[in-house]
Write an enzyme that holds these catalytic residues in place. Structure first.
Site, PDB file in Angstrom:
ATOM      1  NE  ARG A 187      -0.252   1.898   4.757  1.00 19.00           N
ATOM      2  CZ  ARG A 187      -0.102   3.041   4.982  1.00 19.00           C
ATOM      3  NH1 ARG A 187      -0.932   4.170   4.825  1.00 19.00           N
ATOM      4  NH2 ARG A 187       1.152   3.446   5.378  1.00 19.00           N
ATOM      5  CG  ASN A 229       3.368  -3.536  10.833  1.00 20.95           C
ATOM      6  OD1 ASN A 229       4.578  -4.078  10.588  1.00 20.95           O
ATOM      7  ND2 ASN A 229       2.788  -2.919  10.359  1.00 20.95           N
ATOM      8  CD  GLU A 310       7.675  -1.323   6.252  1.00 20.44           C
ATOM      9  OE1 GLU A 310       7.328  -0.394   5.161  1.00 20.44           O
ATOM     10  OE2 GLU A 310       6.512  -1.978   6.745  1.00 20.44           O
ATOM     11  CG  ASP A 384       4.926  -0.998  -0.218  1.00 23.23           C
ATOM     12  OD1 ASP A 384       4.270  -2.149  -0.056  1.00 23.23           O
ATOM     13  OD2 ASP A 384       4.976  -0.160   0.605  1.00 23.23           O
ATOM     14  CD  GLU A 412      -0.129   0.733   1.504  1.00 21.83           C
ATOM     15  OE1 GLU A 412       1.023   1.328   2.142  1.00 21.83           O
ATOM     16  OE2 GLU A 412      -0.015  -0.455   1.567  1.00 21.83           O
ATOM     17  CD1 TRP A 562      10.094   4.874   4.032  1.00 13.77           C
ATOM     18  CD2 TRP A 562      10.345   5.888   5.829  1.00 13.77           C
ATOM     19  NE1 TRP A 562      10.215   3.987   5.108  1.00 13.77           N
ATOM     20  CE2 TRP A 562      10.367   4.618   6.215  1.00 13.77           C
ATOM     21  CE3 TRP A 562      10.674   6.892   6.689  1.00 13.77           C
ATOM     22  CZ2 TRP A 562      10.407   4.257   7.564  1.00 13.77           C
ATOM     23  CZ3 TRP A 562      10.470   6.587   8.054  1.00 13.77           C
ATOM     24  CH2 TRP A 562      10.613   5.342   8.486  1.00 13.77           C
TER      25      TRP A 562
END
Length: 724
Positions: A187, A229, A310, A384, A412, A562
């Site tokens: 992102r 992540n 996630e 989000d 983003e 999603w």
């Protein structure tokens, strides 16, 4: 000279001009432009003529370097620095405890309100002469004060009678880099990661120093270097020695390093068979790892953790909970003074509850059960980082746990680095929101700074928009979002208007004829994006993967939440997500006053209308328009607002260099084209349900819905190009 040689000279001069403009962008808000006002320059020269500043530490040395860089550029002359107090000193910079007793007495009363990171800048009479004192309790306060002093010079403030006391209201003021070890940035829209792991630790890029300077200038005191992540390799010695090299640079600017910790690291790099937080061997592994990290980095800040979200591993993989995981890591860091920042961004594919409710439901039962060195990091809204969301209901509901506000500086869901969007307006809206948890005035800002419930730790984090682009952030105006985040992390009660004014003056110029219209453009820019992307509470209408263009029709992704259709729920009956008691009842997570307000479509602020309500296409808005007409007119208004931004920028051209003007002008033209794309694609799709004509004043789409649905976006940053 022949035509060929003349052509080469022309090309070379053009290159130099372009290169000079790019270097100007590189300097951010620390340009230190020459002050042409002679009276002002004389006043500043008198103040900075002879500076007492003992260079007894790295922070003091960096402070002197900044003054030595800035003053000659602004005033065209250098200052004299002394290591011993002299009668001719016009500016005295030192810790309060080191000042002569008679000088201490002149500022003793004010100093009672200065924190360990705060500072004082004050004009006084000393030995029958006017002098200026810059003082603090700790060295980092001195550095912050000098940056503020230089900023005041940049923005042409009167310093002859200055009396300024300031301290940060939040303890942790942090940038979260989502940088991967391969130097891609999740992102991120401004190039690759700044961290050149291959050349570290031996090669120290000058850019690391300039990055630290920029952060210190706005009071940012912590960074996490790597993606949430996480990759466990960053915790291995071969990477820790590289992190150490960065930490050594940042320390001289008051910035602590944090690392993202992958919960399964004991398995991946520790050769254990489990990462169960209640397993003694796992606990011992994290304790040893913490001890090892602190041998490399004695002032290491701690771990930032994304767990059980996630697909990331976490304590729930072993039937444990967030408290088990966070406290296990916190115990390992506790002997060294480190913190665990545990992210609350969780939503499960095994839970069909409204995604907006899941984090609250999952974390609220653990309020007060985390160790004292654990902070829970919560996104500003419950979904989000959308262009507009109501504040996250965890703010106010969790009373015994310090909550770190997580904003996203990188855009983003707001047009990447292509669209001009002044995000402090969004940040301010969230921070000023009233939770009503302790009655009227219980703002999110008071929760984040710890004052509402007396939390001992406080913090704000921003997902960084910084990369290797020469201007750092991709879009020149995206620099204002980095700057504005830092200012609000220092003081969450500042206004976005004040921040825009500060940034424009330091980045461009101080001409009021330039400042006022461009400032208005900045303050309007976020609302424009909301209008042409997600008006009246619509949200998450973005196409698959890239989160750039519109895709309200997408319904084929692996999980319901999603897919954009999950969020807008458009049908022939109407549009919107029912989060009232007749729907998911997400409103129950807010204080009763707000729950009642949000439950009533007639009373709810219309910017959240379709976030909380599914309403018929002919529902009457407060304006008297039908819901369908209101949505369409909002999309058109967003497009019109971008056109207004272009006009404003064109009118500002006389105050800009050709490079400054052209760079933004080209991006604004892209933004206008894409605002129309958003308007046309969304209205054509929703029109298949409403079956109503576009109202007067809304331009007719130039293409069909099938055309927009067929568009591909393989060149979006972070997307691996492919074709179906």
């Amino acid at each position: 000279m022949g035509i060929f040689k003349l052509s080469l000279v022309f090309i070379f001069l053009s290159f130099l001009k372009l290169h000079s403009q790019h270097l100007d962008d590189y300097k951010l808000w620390l340009k230190y432009n020459n002050i042409e006002d002679k009276n002002l320059a004389t006043d500043y020269s008198n103040i900075t003529n002879s500076i007492y500043l003992p260079t007894t530490s790295e922070i003091y040395t960096n402070t002197k370097k900044e003054l030595s860089t800035a003053i000659p550029q602004m005033l065209g002359r250098e200052s004299t620095f002394t290591d011993a107090l002299r009668p001719e000193n016009s500016l005295i910079i030192d810790l309060y405890d080191n000042l002569p007793k008679d000088l201490q007495l002149k500022v003793e009363r004010e100093f009672k309100n200065v924190s360990n990171e705060g500072f004082l800048i004050k004009s006084v009479k000393y030995n029958n002469a006017p002098i200026t004192i810059i003082s603090a309790k700790k060295e980092i306060g001195i550095l912050y004060a000098v940056f503020r002093f230089l900023h005041l010079m940049q923005t042409h403030e009167n310093l002859k009678e200055i009396d300024l006391i300031d301290s940060p209201k939040l303890q942790l003021r942090m940038l979260n880099h989502w940088d991967n070890l391969d130097r891609t940035v999740e992102r991120g829209y401004a190039g690759f990661s700044l961290w050149n792991w291959q050349k570290l630790p031996g090669y120290i890029d000058e850019r690391y120093i300039d990055y630290a300077r920029a952060n210190a200038s706005i009071g940012i005191n912590a960074i996490s270097l790597t993606n949430v992540n996480a990759n466990a390799l960053v915790l291995t010695p071969m990477y820790l020695e590289k992190v150490e090299a960065l930490a050594n640079i940042f320390r001289g600017y008051g910035v602590k390093v944090y690392l993202t910790a992958r919960f399964s690291a004991p398995i991946e790099i520790g050769k254990l068979k489990t990462a169960d937080p209640l397993d003694v061997a796992v606990q011992k592994w994290w304790q040893n790892k913490a001890k090892e990290i602190y041998t490399f980095i004695p002032d290491f800040g701690g771990f930032l953790v994304k767990a059980n979200s996630e697909g990331q591993p976490g304590p729930q993989n072993y039937g444990r909970n967030h408290v088990d995981g966070a406290n296990m890591m916190a115990k390992a860091l506790e002997p060294f003074g480190g913190n665990v920042i545990w992210r609350a961004f969780v939503y499960s594919e095994h839970d069909d509850t409204d995604r907006a409710k899941q984090a609250y439901d999952e974390f609220l039962p653990y309020d007060g059960k985390f160790m004292d060195n654990v902070l829970v990091q919560v996104k500003n809204g419950p979904i989000d980082f959308q262009p507009r969301e109501p504040f996250h209901p965890m703010f106010g509901a969790m009373k015994k746990t310090p909550l770190v506000m997580e904003f996203q500086i990188t855009q983003e869901y707001l047009g990447f680095s292509t669209h001009l969007v002044f995000l402090p307006k969004l940040f301010e809206e969230v921070l000023d929101s009233d939770t009503y948890q302790k009655g009227k005035g219980s703002t999110v800002a008071k929760i984040v700074d710890g004052s509402l419930y007396g939390n001992k730790l406080s913090g704000m984090a921003g997902v960084a928009n910084i990369g290797t682009d020469i201007n750092w952030t991709g879009h020149p105006f995206a620099q204002a979002n980095w700057y504005g985040f830092g200012r609000l992390a220092w003081d969450p009660y500042l206004s976005s208007e004040m921040i825009a004014d500060e940034w424009l003056r330091a980045t461009y110029n101080n001409d009021q004829e330039f400042i006022e219209p461009v400032k208005k453009m900045m303050l309007m820019s976020r609302e424009a994006v909301v209008n042409y992307m997600n008006p009246l509470g619509l949200h998450h209408l973005f196409d698959t993967g890239h989160h750039y263009g519109p895709g309200p029709w997408v319904n084929n992704l692996g999980r319901p939440d999603w897919n954009p259709v999950y969020y807008h729920k458009a049908d022939t009956m109407g549009i919107g997500f029912d989060r009232t008691p007749t729907g998911s009842n997400a409103t129950e997570q807010y204080a009763p006053y707000l729950a009642n307000l949000y439950n009533d479509p007639k009373r709810i602020p219309e910017e959240y209308l379709l976030w909380f309500h599914h309403l018929p296409w002919d529902y009457k808005l407060k304006s008297g328009e039908s819901l369908w007409d209101g949505i369409a007119l909002k999309y058109q208004k967003g497009v019109n607002q971008v056109s207004e931004m272009i006009t404003t920028w064109n009118n500002a051209k006389p105050y800009l260099t050709e490079g400054q003007y052209k760079e933004v002008e080209m991006l604004l033209q892209i933004q206008l084209k894409e605002a129309k794309w958003w308007r046309d694609a969304c209205l054509l799709y929703f029109q298949t349900f409403s079956q109503r004509p576009l109202p007067a004043g809304v331009e007719k789409p130039a293409n069909s819905l099938e055309y927009f649905e067929s568009l591909k976006f393989p060149f979006a940053p972070g997307i691996r190009p492919q074709w179906d």
